[in-house]
Design an enzyme around this catalytic site. Sequence first.
Site, PDB file in Angstrom:
ATOM      1  N   TYR A 153       0.992  -1.192  -0.100  1.00 20.20           N
ATOM      2  CA  TYR A 153       0.362   0.182  -0.100  1.00 20.20           C
ATOM      3  C   TYR A 153       1.031   1.052   0.537  1.00 20.20           C
ATOM      4  CZ  TYR A 153      -3.894   3.513   1.838  1.00 20.20           C
ATOM      5  OH  TYR A 153      -4.671   4.556   1.704  1.00 20.20           O
TER       6      TYR A 153
ATOM      7  N   LYS B 202       1.303   3.974  -2.958  1.00 19.29           N
ATOM      8  CA  LYS B 202       0.385   4.954  -2.548  1.00 19.29           C
ATOM      9  C   LYS B 202       1.857   6.950  -2.934  1.00 19.29           C
ATOM     10  CE  LYS B 202      -4.069   4.798  -1.583  1.00 19.29           C
ATOM     11  NZ  LYS B 202      -4.598   5.209  -2.400  1.00 19.29           N
TER      12      LYS B 202
HETATM   13  P1  NAD Z   1     -13.640   1.907   1.045  1.00 17.27           P
HETATM   14  O1  NAD Z   1     -13.102   0.569   1.351  1.00 17.27           O
HETATM   15  O2  NAD Z   1     -14.467   2.163   1.759  1.00 17.27           O
HETATM   16  O3  NAD Z   1     -13.800   2.560  -0.668  1.00 17.27           O
HETATM   17  C1  NAD Z   1     -13.005   1.947  -1.199  1.00 17.27           C
HETATM   18  C2  NAD Z   1     -14.066   1.750  -2.347  1.00 17.27           C
HETATM   19  O4  NAD Z   1     -13.158   1.192  -3.905  1.00 17.27           O
HETATM   20  C3  NAD Z   1     -14.311   0.545  -2.349  1.00 17.27           C
HETATM   21  O5  NAD Z   1     -16.183   0.260  -2.542  1.00 17.27           O
HETATM   22  C4  NAD Z   1     -14.033  -0.659  -3.701  1.00 17.27           C
HETATM   23  O6  NAD Z   1     -15.113  -1.412  -4.082  1.00 17.27           O
HETATM   24  C5  NAD Z   1     -13.513   0.191  -4.629  1.00 17.27           C
HETATM   25  N1  NAD Z   1     -12.509  -0.722  -5.179  1.00 17.27           N
HETATM   26  C6  NAD Z   1     -11.540  -1.357  -4.944  1.00 17.27           C
HETATM   27  N2  NAD Z   1     -11.181  -2.381  -6.000  1.00 17.27           N
HETATM   28  C7  NAD Z   1     -11.533  -1.523  -7.140  1.00 17.27           C
HETATM   29  C8  NAD Z   1     -11.303  -1.712  -8.273  1.00 17.27           C
HETATM   30  N3  NAD Z   1     -10.649  -2.676  -8.493  1.00 17.27           N
HETATM   31  N4  NAD Z   1     -12.448  -0.965  -9.276  1.00 17.27           N
HETATM   32  C9  NAD Z   1     -12.420   0.256  -8.988  1.00 17.27           C
HETATM   33  N5  NAD Z   1     -13.416  -0.069  -7.261  1.00 17.27           N
HETATM   34  C10 NAD Z   1     -12.534  -0.436  -6.524  1.00 17.27           C
HETATM   35  O7  NAD Z   1     -12.186   2.639   1.022  1.00 17.27           O
HETATM   36  P2  NAD Z   1     -12.251   3.785   1.440  1.00 17.27           P
HETATM   37  O8  NAD Z   1     -11.554   4.362   2.755  1.00 17.27           O
HETATM   38  O9  NAD Z   1     -12.846   5.540   1.313  1.00 17.27           O
HETATM   39  O10 NAD Z   1     -10.795   4.535   0.555  1.00 17.27           O
HETATM   40  C11 NAD Z   1     -11.090   5.422  -0.598  1.00 17.27           C
HETATM   41  C12 NAD Z   1      -9.812   5.859  -0.880  1.00 17.27           C
HETATM   42  O11 NAD Z   1      -8.497   6.938   0.327  1.00 17.27           O
HETATM   43  C13 NAD Z   1      -8.538   4.995  -1.367  1.00 17.27           C
HETATM   44  O12 NAD Z   1      -7.924   4.551  -2.465  1.00 17.27           O
HETATM   45  C14 NAD Z   1      -7.737   4.383  -0.229  1.00 17.27           C
HETATM   46  O13 NAD Z   1      -6.414   4.011   0.416  1.00 17.27           O
HETATM   47  C15 NAD Z   1      -7.364   6.118   0.312  1.00 17.27           C
HETATM   48  N6  NAD Z   1      -7.544   6.384   1.974  1.00 17.27           N
HETATM   49  C16 NAD Z   1      -8.548   6.231   2.643  1.00 17.27           C
HETATM   50  C17 NAD Z   1      -8.393   6.701   3.912  1.00 17.27           C
HETATM   51  C18 NAD Z   1      -8.811   6.375   4.759  1.00 17.27           C
HETATM   52  O14 NAD Z   1      -8.523   7.199   6.544  1.00 17.27           O
HETATM   53  N7  NAD Z   1     -10.247   5.989   4.859  1.00 17.27           N
HETATM   54  C19 NAD Z   1      -7.088   7.147   4.590  1.00 17.27           C
HETATM   55  C20 NAD Z   1      -5.684   6.988   3.076  1.00 17.27           C
HETATM   56  C21 NAD Z   1      -6.444   6.748   1.951  1.00 17.27           C
END
Ligand code: NAD
Length: 304
Positions: free
Chosen positions: A166, A170
């Site tokens: 990851y 990233k």
């Molecule tokens: P989440 O799991 O709620 O949402 C991520 C979505 O991406 C899911 O609905 C999933 O089905 C979809 N997904 C997975 N594989 C996929 C693919 N191959 N094609 C299209 N869609 C796909 O997670 P989140 O927390 O909403 O994360 C959203 C983004 O933010 C991610 O990139 C995550 O790494 C990043 N992020 C989140 C946080 C946090 O605190 N939540 C922190 C840092 C980064």
Amino acid sequence: MAHARFDDRVAVVTGAGRGLGREYALLLARLGAKVVVNDPGGALTGEGDDAGPAQQVVDEITAAGGDAVASTESVATAVGGQAIIGAATRHYGRIDVLIHNAGIVRRAPLTEMTAEDFDAVLDVHLRGAFHVVRAAFPVMCQAGYGRVVLTSSIGGVYGNHAVANYAAAKAGITGLSNVVALEGAEHGVRCNVIVPAAVTRMAEGLDTSAYPPMGADLVAPVVGWLAHESCSITGEILTAIAGRVARIVVVESAGVYQPAWTVDAVGARIDEIRDISNPLVFPVVPDGHGAHIGHSFAMAKGTQ
Ligand code: NAD
């Protein structure tokens, strides 16, 4: 002051069926954008699929009077990337905004991480970013307008335990974003990175009981601004966490010049080398690459 609107704009949000992406899609639609809600709907680790999450977000948008279409393709392949962007051009005839937000997590310490887990995470986050950017970028350049937002993470900036896959993906996103910003500059295409944090299903297993309010609604307006025509920056990184919005930059120390070095000389001057009391920031656009080299050469030539 007039509120920011996205009327006549078409946005693609990957991973928009849940969490942060869902919030971005709802916000943009509420502000007038037509939205492609992309999400194959799999598990946190990427396994399986479910058309439900993407369709539910589309239903929510249309029930509120907005315009959206679901796409359940995966970003993880070039064919998927083309299909996702194709949904925008096919349904709406254009693409103005691309938010690559899709993500999965497969945690394991380095001593246990498999090559398969490493690849699966890079496929969605980093290669996925390339696949959708590769499909959207020529269309945006041709139109002379585009806003791209790619998603990094605190782990991609500072690292974290048990997420080598990851963190590497990233960090790579920032490199990709910088090139999109550079190559898009002359075509009206701007690209920036969001480093978000919010309590979503990605926080499963963490003790969040002492966290301050940390909803996705505190991140979405920042992504909304980066996606809006009024966004005045490109090649930058913004972070949004628990109501704090900030800029993240790469900083260099002024550096130390010598015409020749030994291992001992590096050790003797390491404090000076590492001294960031006068930090240098070379903005990616118009030419951070050239500015870095120029500063170094100026020291070598004694003109700095
Ligand atoms: P989440 O799991 O709620 O949402 C991520 C979505 O991406 C899911 O609905 C999933 O089905 C979809 N997904 C997975 N594989 C996929 C693919 N191959 N094609 C299209 N869609 C796909 O997670 P989140 O927390 O909403 O994360 C959203 C983004 O933010 C991610 O990139 C995550 O790494 C990043 N992020 C989140 C946080 C946090 O605190 N939540 C922190 C840092 C980064």
